[in-house]
Design a protein around this motif. Structure first.
Motif, PDB file in Angstrom:
ATOM      1  N   ARG A 146       0.813  -1.220   0.000  1.00 59.91           N
ATOM      2  CA  ARG A 146       0.000   0.000   0.000  1.00 59.91           C
ATOM      3  C   ARG A 146       0.843   1.265   0.000  1.00 59.91           C
ATOM      4  O   ARG A 146       0.418   2.301  -0.473  1.00 59.91           O
ATOM      5  CB  ARG A 146      -0.919   0.025   1.221  1.00 59.91           C
ATOM      6  CG  ARG A 146      -2.203  -0.669   0.960  1.00 59.91           C
ATOM      7  CD  ARG A 146      -3.196  -0.377   2.069  1.00 59.91           C
ATOM      8  NE  ARG A 146      -3.921  -1.603   2.260  1.00 59.91           N
ATOM      9  CZ  ARG A 146      -4.060  -2.236   3.401  1.00 59.91           C
ATOM     10  NH1 ARG A 146      -3.580  -1.732   4.495  1.00 59.91           N
ATOM     11  NH2 ARG A 146      -4.710  -3.366   3.459  1.00 59.91           N
ATOM     12  N   GLU A 147       2.028   1.169   0.565  1.00 56.20           N
ATOM     13  CA  GLU A 147       2.858   2.359   0.704  1.00 56.20           C
ATOM     14  C   GLU A 147       3.539   2.746  -0.608  1.00 56.20           C
ATOM     15  O   GLU A 147       3.910   3.889  -0.794  1.00 56.20           O
ATOM     16  CB  GLU A 147       3.880   2.131   1.804  1.00 56.20           C
ATOM     17  CG  GLU A 147       3.182   1.888   3.121  1.00 56.20           C
ATOM     18  CD  GLU A 147       4.095   1.952   4.314  1.00 56.20           C
ATOM     19  OE1 GLU A 147       5.241   2.414   4.166  1.00 56.20           O
ATOM     20  OE2 GLU A 147       3.643   1.564   5.390  1.00 56.20           O
ATOM     21  N   ASN A 148       3.713   1.811  -1.517  1.00 59.99           N
ATOM     22  CA  ASN A 148       4.382   2.098  -2.783  1.00 59.99           C
ATOM     23  C   ASN A 148       3.353   2.383  -3.868  1.00 59.99           C
ATOM     24  O   ASN A 148       2.685   1.490  -4.339  1.00 59.99           O
ATOM     25  CB  ASN A 148       5.270   0.917  -3.201  1.00 59.99           C
ATOM     26  CG  ASN A 148       6.007   1.197  -4.477  1.00 59.99           C
ATOM     27  OD1 ASN A 148       6.137   2.339  -4.890  1.00 59.99           O
ATOM     28  ND2 ASN A 148       6.488   0.167  -5.124  1.00 59.99           N
ATOM     29  N   LYS A 149       3.233   3.629  -4.273  1.00 64.10           N
ATOM     30  CA  LYS A 149       2.312   4.010  -5.337  1.00 64.10           C
ATOM     31  C   LYS A 149       3.033   4.149  -6.687  1.00 64.10           C
ATOM     32  O   LYS A 149       2.418   4.312  -7.711  1.00 64.10           O
ATOM     33  CB  LYS A 149       1.639   5.350  -4.998  1.00 64.10           C
ATOM     34  CG  LYS A 149       0.937   5.365  -3.668  1.00 64.10           C
ATOM     35  CD  LYS A 149      -0.373   4.661  -3.740  1.00 64.10           C
ATOM     36  CE  LYS A 149      -1.117   4.851  -2.436  1.00 64.10           C
ATOM     37  NZ  LYS A 149      -1.846   3.746  -1.978  1.00 64.10           N
ATOM     38  N   SER A 150       4.343   4.079  -6.670  1.00 57.96           N
ATOM     39  CA  SER A 150       5.152   4.301  -7.863  1.00 57.96           C
ATOM     40  C   SER A 150       5.368   2.995  -8.624  1.00 57.96           C
ATOM     41  O   SER A 150       5.425   1.918  -8.047  1.00 57.96           O
ATOM     42  CB  SER A 150       6.510   4.863  -7.442  1.00 57.96           C
ATOM     43  OG  SER A 150       7.400   4.858  -8.522  1.00 57.96           O
ATOM     44  N   LYS A 151       5.518   3.092  -9.943  1.00 59.87           N
ATOM     45  CA  LYS A 151       5.822   1.910 -10.743  1.00 59.87           C
ATOM     46  C   LYS A 151       7.322   1.763 -11.003  1.00 59.87           C
ATOM     47  O   LYS A 151       7.741   0.965 -11.816  1.00 59.87           O
ATOM     48  CB  LYS A 151       5.012   1.893 -12.040  1.00 59.87           C
ATOM     49  CG  LYS A 151       5.483   2.807 -13.135  1.00 59.87           C
ATOM     50  CD  LYS A 151       4.664   2.597 -14.383  1.00 59.87           C
ATOM     51  CE  LYS A 151       5.525   2.237 -15.555  1.00 59.87           C
ATOM     52  NZ  LYS A 151       4.821   1.957 -16.773  1.00 59.87           N
TER      53      LYS A 151
END
Length: 137
Positions: A78-83
């Motif tokens: 959930r904390e990583n929104k980056s690709k």
């Protein structure tokens, strides 16, 4: 003070914010716990289990208190929104993860566009896949 936690059994830490006195307790099989002989004040209640450690509650305590707490399991995805891949620091070989039932034809036509992961979905699944590092994140 009586409390009920609506999930698994947990190790708990209760800290008086003024005196810094610390109490430890474990929930029972009924998901309940009790701290006795507390003085009025503001307390911080922490769940000590690793997957739930971000569950911290502030409690203003006076007299007898009954309250239900809902704790949430920590999801590292959930904390990583980056690709951008956390290993290679690039998004060049990163594709979205596709969850759900599909056909073999669709999978074959889109194998370069998606990473296929199956039908079972939880509330904590990775969104991206790095083809270079073979890493889901």
């Amino acid at each position: 003070m009586n409390k009920k936690i609506d999930t698994l059994e947990f190790e708990l830490k209760l800290t008086n914010e003024i005196s810094k006195k610390v109490y430890f307790q474990r929930t029972n099989q009924n998901k309940e716990f009790e701290f006795k002989d507390l003085v009025d004040g503001i307390y911080k209640l922490q769940v000590l289990n690793e997957d739930y450690k971000q569950n911290i509650f502030e409690i203003k305590f006076s007299q007898k208190l009954n309250q239900i707490f809902y704790v949430e399991k920590l999801c590292k995805y959930r904390e990583n929104k980056s690709k951008v891949c956390p290993n290679c620091k690039s998004d060049k070989k990163v594709v979205p993860i596709f969850y759900g039932l599909t056909t073999g034809k669709f999978m074959k036509q889109n194998r370069n566009k998606y990473h296929f992961e199956g039908c079972e979905i939880s509330n904590c699944d990775p969104s991206w896949y790095c083809k270079k590092d073979k890493l889901e994140f």
